[in-house]
Design a protein around this motif. Structure first.
Motif, PDB file in Angstrom:
ATOM      1  N   ILE A 182       0.829  -1.226   0.066  1.00  0.00           N
ATOM      2  CA  ILE A 182       0.031  -0.098  -0.059  1.00  0.00           C
ATOM      3  C   ILE A 182       1.017   1.151   0.007  1.00  0.00           C
ATOM      4  N   GLY A 183       1.856   1.162   0.780  1.00  0.00           N
ATOM      5  CA  GLY A 183       2.736   2.279   1.036  1.00  0.00           C
ATOM      6  C   GLY A 183       3.373   2.628  -0.422  1.00  0.00           C
ATOM      7  N   ARG A 184       3.844   1.519  -1.239  1.00  0.00           N
ATOM      8  CA  ARG A 184       4.545   1.542  -2.503  1.00  0.00           C
ATOM      9  C   ARG A 184       3.500   2.404  -3.327  1.00  0.00           C
ATOM     10  N   VAL A 185       2.118   1.906  -3.537  1.00  0.00           N
ATOM     11  CA  VAL A 185       1.170   2.024  -4.194  1.00  0.00           C
ATOM     12  C   VAL A 185       0.660   3.702  -4.222  1.00  0.00           C
ATOM     13  N   ILE A 186       0.894   4.158  -2.737  1.00  0.00           N
ATOM     14  CA  ILE A 186       0.364   5.712  -2.540  1.00  0.00           C
ATOM     15  C   ILE A 186       1.466   6.591  -2.704  1.00  0.00           C
ATOM     16  N   GLY A 187       2.684   5.880  -2.683  1.00  0.00           N
ATOM     17  CA  GLY A 187       3.708   7.002  -2.892  1.00  0.00           C
ATOM     18  C   GLY A 187       4.430   7.244  -1.411  1.00  0.00           C
ATOM     19  N   PHE A 188       4.043   6.452  -0.462  1.00  0.00           N
ATOM     20  CA  PHE A 188       4.673   6.641   0.885  1.00  0.00           C
ATOM     21  C   PHE A 188       5.199   5.479   1.580  1.00  0.00           C
ATOM     22  N   PRO A 189       6.582   5.126   0.948  1.00  0.00           N
ATOM     23  CA  PRO A 189       7.147   3.749   1.118  1.00  0.00           C
ATOM     24  C   PRO A 189       7.630   3.388   2.595  1.00  0.00           C
ATOM     25  N   ALA A 190       7.538   4.726   3.433  1.00  0.00           N
ATOM     26  CA  ALA A 190       7.752   4.556   4.923  1.00  0.00           C
ATOM     27  C   ALA A 190       6.589   4.188   5.780  1.00  0.00           C
ATOM     28  N   LEU A 191       5.383   3.937   4.964  1.00  0.00           N
ATOM     29  CA  LEU A 191       4.467   3.583   5.835  1.00  0.00           C
ATOM     30  C   LEU A 191       4.484   2.391   6.509  1.00  0.00           C
ATOM     31  N   VAL A 192       5.248   1.441   6.065  1.00  0.00           N
ATOM     32  CA  VAL A 192       5.735   0.068   6.985  1.00  0.00           C
ATOM     33  C   VAL A 192       6.677   0.278   8.146  1.00  0.00           C
ATOM     34  N   ALA A 193       7.693   1.455   8.057  1.00  0.00           N
ATOM     35  CA  ALA A 193       8.353   1.832   9.004  1.00  0.00           C
ATOM     36  C   ALA A 193       7.600   2.426  10.218  1.00  0.00           C
ATOM     37  N   VAL A 194       6.573   3.249  10.007  1.00  0.00           N
ATOM     38  CA  VAL A 194       5.628   3.754  10.796  1.00  0.00           C
ATOM     39  C   VAL A 194       4.914   2.660  11.662  1.00  0.00           C
ATOM     40  N   TYR A 195       4.582   1.623  11.094  1.00  0.00           N
ATOM     41  CA  TYR A 195       3.855   0.565  11.408  1.00  0.00           C
ATOM     42  C   TYR A 195       4.684  -0.365  12.385  1.00  0.00           C
ATOM     43  N   TYR A 196       5.815  -0.412  12.030  1.00  0.00           N
ATOM     44  CA  TYR A 196       6.784  -1.119  12.947  1.00  0.00           C
ATOM     45  C   TYR A 196       7.317  -0.273  14.259  1.00  0.00           C
ATOM     46  N   LEU A 197       7.222   0.953  13.990  1.00  0.00           N
ATOM     47  CA  LEU A 197       7.504   1.942  15.173  1.00  0.00           C
ATOM     48  C   LEU A 197       6.062   1.801  16.290  1.00  0.00           C
TER      49      LEU A 197
END
Length: 117
Positions: free
Chosen positions: A40-55
């Motif tokens: 999802i992060g790659r599709v919407i242009g926010f690849p750091a979404l997974v990093a936010v989740y892990y935090l």
């Protein structure tokens, strides 16, 4: 899914014991969520979404890992062995997959028997 939610409900509970099933089901759902969020992060242009989740799940992940170590009769501080490159991760993996102590220990009653009763 209940295993994942139960761990999140015990957000910062570092005391007690966690069964293998609790730990590994939480880990499974965590990995699935991370993969979905990475896509999802790659599709919407926010690849750091997974990093936010892990935090966001860092504290519950540490808490369930510590409770899993308690189930095997080890101190939660033993998680620091993971900072040793390669060998530390392998040792933690062996501890996480090993059977918990069947008797009560200093961290509480055996959660496997508590569920069965």
């Amino acid at each position: 899914m209940n295993w994942y939610v139960d761990v999140l409900k015990k957000y910062a509970v570092f005391s007690g014991r966690a069964r293998r099933q609790e730990y590994w089901m939480y880990t499974l759902f965590n990995v699935i969520a991370a993969i979905v969020l990475a896509i999802i992060g790659r599709v919407i242009g926010f690849p750091a979404l997974v990093a936010v989740y892990y935090l966001a799940v860092l504290v519950p992940s540490l808490a369930v890992a510590v409770r899993r170590l308690h189930d095997t009769g080890r101190s939660g501080w033993a998680i620091l062995i993971g900072i040793i490159p390669l060998v530390g991760g392998i040792i933690l993996l062996v501890w996480f997959v090993s059977e918990g102590k069947p008797e009560a220990n200093q961290y509480g009653e055996n959660p496997k028997h508590a569920v069965a009763a």
